[in-house]
Scaffold this active site. Structure first.
Site, PDB file in Angstrom:
ATOM      1  N   GLU A 197       0.823  -1.201   0.000  1.00  0.00           N
ATOM      2  CA  GLU A 197       0.000   0.000   0.000  1.00  0.00           C
ATOM      3  C   GLU A 197       0.867   1.265   0.000  1.00  0.00           C
ATOM      4  OE1 GLU A 197      -4.227  -1.572   1.796  1.00  0.00           O
ATOM      5  OE2 GLU A 197      -2.876  -0.576   3.190  1.00  0.00           O
ATOM      6  N   GLU A 382      -5.517  -8.144  -1.531  1.00  0.00           N
ATOM      7  CA  GLU A 382      -6.290  -7.942  -0.304  1.00  0.00           C
ATOM      8  C   GLU A 382      -7.723  -7.615  -0.683  1.00  0.00           C
ATOM      9  OE1 GLU A 382      -4.949  -5.305   2.768  1.00  0.00           O
ATOM     10  OE2 GLU A 382      -2.830  -5.688   2.332  1.00  0.00           O
TER      11      GLU A 382
END
Length: 484
Positions: A197, A382
């Site tokens: 991320e 994810e």
């Protein structure tokens, strides 16, 4: 039609939320190890000791710290990363459960400080040995590891002594670490992700910086971009067959009405995130970001050759996390919760208990945006539903709500593949097993197909139990996503 025959069905974790073994095997401390637990209403905190000896606990998001402070572990405070759910001692059992479900992939991260205890050039052979055993166990069960090199865990020494990624020396140390794991696992791991991320890297925990102003952040991010590019370049030298990708969160934003100002505001909000894909796929700073730097007075310190490194080290594929969408407006609107970012509430969507809005169609939207903007294969690493699961009197965990959530998202994935032509490599739902929440430090917010007997303060037997979703996902994999 349908998912490719070698589609990478699996699940995802991160070392600082799953692995544990914090003080074992020669591992050094990371910034994630000085962060307390929290809850939906009480924020997690970072504990430090200042040069004058005073101890401070500050919120883990948005707090600045005094230069010269040291990480501090309070003996009377619970730090979830220290044991997490103890994959360190349960890896064989856990990988066997993955194999029982039919996993073809397992996204995990390597703890940088287990390989390089200070994050510098010192290599810990015991750490290399541990992950070799993990990867060999995966290979025994025909599970493809998908390995994140840095998942929100900056070595604590680099925070204390070098102000983390704001110091260019950290780039070289990161490359040393990458070379060590690439060389050791060149025949065991094919898929690598550089930074988790990357669009959420900020401040003490994720960048290792004491300050969080724009100048500090973007200087540190420039070094992260260089490190990622060099990781790609060095990895391809060691094994040209490596597939090295980027990883970003994509919290897609819509305009709450069709007024041009709202639509433009949504476009600019989404650009805050796609900037990171622009950098890692195109290999240069886009003009809109350079204009922003001028407006804000941000001046990056660069060196000759930086541009060439960024251009050469573009990624092979894009991986991303997807949990929710939000809205923005030209007017003031009600906000709701999200994964490290809050946006406006969408009246057309339902939300989970933490306020994250459920939008399966948004996943198809994101898949199309990423694939057709960057023309690289994409991988979902994810996605999932956090919930306070209940154990019934007979020991069963009937998480039909999780099955429904995942079914909706997989249906949209299939449309993206069949109707839109997206080249989708795999799907790894977050927290295939219950683990510590990154945002709150809780165990209460559970994502897994496997229940772990542990509470928010780390109490419990750590016994693993199969939920109803375990059997459902096993069948999904067996039918390659045809029967949901």
């Amino acid at each position: 039609m349908g998912f490719r025959k070698d589609f990478l069905w699996g699940g995802a974790t991160a070392a600082n939320q799953y692995e544990g073994g914090c003080f074992e095997g020669g591992r050094g401390l990371a910034t994630s190890d000085i962060i307390t637990n929290g809850s939906h209403t009480v924020p997690r905190r970072i504990s430090v000791k200042n040069p004058d000896g005073t101890v401070e606990f500050k919120e883990s998001r948005g707090s600045e710290f005094e230069f010269g402070c040291k990480g501090y572990i309070d003996p009377d405070t619970y730090y979830p990363s220290h044991r997490a759910v103890d994959f360190y001692h349960h890896y064989e059992e856990d990988i066997a459960l993955m194999a029982e479900m039919g996993f073809r992939s397992f996204r995990m991260s390597i703890s940088w400080t287990r390989i390089c205890p200070k994050g510098t050039d010192e290599i810990n052979e015991e750490g290399l040995d541990f992950y070799e055993k993990v990867f060999l166990e995966c290979r025994k069960h025909n599970i493809e590891p998908v390995v994140t090199l840095c998942h929100f865990d900056v070595p604590l020494y680099l925070f204390e002594e070098m102000d983390g990624w704001s110091d260019r020396r950290v780039v070289g140390y990161f490359v040393t670490y990458c070379r060590a794991v690439y060389a050791r696992y060149k025949d065991l791991v094919k898929y690598w992700l550089t930074f988790n991320e990357i669009n959420f890297l900020n401040g003490a925990k994720n960048l290792g910086t004491h300050k969080i102003d724009d100048q500090t952040r973007f200087q540190a991010l420039h070094h992260v971009f260089l490190a990622s590019a060099l990781a790609v370049i060095e990895g391809h030298k060691i094994n040209p067959e490596f597939q090295i990708g980027m990883m970003m969160n994509y919290p897609l934003v819509y305009a709450d009405d069709c007024h041009p100002d709202s639509v433009m505001k949504a476009e600019l909000e989404n650009r805050k995130h796609t900037f990171f894909a622009d950098m890692q796929c195109f290999g240069y700073y886009p003009e809109y970001k350079l204009k922003e730097f001028v407006r804000k007075g941000i001046v990056l310190k660069t060196e000759p050759g930086d541009d060439a490194i960024l251009k050469e080290g573009t990624v092979d594929f894009i991986s991303f996390s997807y949990y929710h969408t939000g809205v923005v407006s030209r007017n003031d609107i009600e906000t709701t919760g999200g994964n490290l970012v809050n946006h406006g509430k969408n009246k057309y969507l339902k939300a989970n208990a933490w306020g994250w809005q459920i939008d399966a169609v948004g996943l198809r939207n994101v898949l199309n945006r990423l694939y057709y903007n960057y023309r690289r294969p994409v991988m979902i690493v994810e996605n999932g539903l956090g919930s306070a699961d209940e154990v019934e009197a007979d020991g069963s965990i009937n998480d039909d709500y999780r099955i429904d959530y995942l079914r909706q998202h997989i249906e949209q994935m299939r449309l993206a593949v069949d109707e839109d032509g997206v080249d989708l490599l795999g799907y790894m739902p977050w927290g295939w097993i219950d683990l510590v929440s990154a945002g709150t430090g809780e165990m209460k917010k559970r994502y897994g197909f496997v229940y772990v007997d542990m509470d928010d303060l780390g109490n419990g037997t750590l016994k693993r139990s199969r939920k109803k979703s375990f059997w459902w996902y096993k069948h999904v994999i067996e039918t390659n996503g045809e029967e949901l």
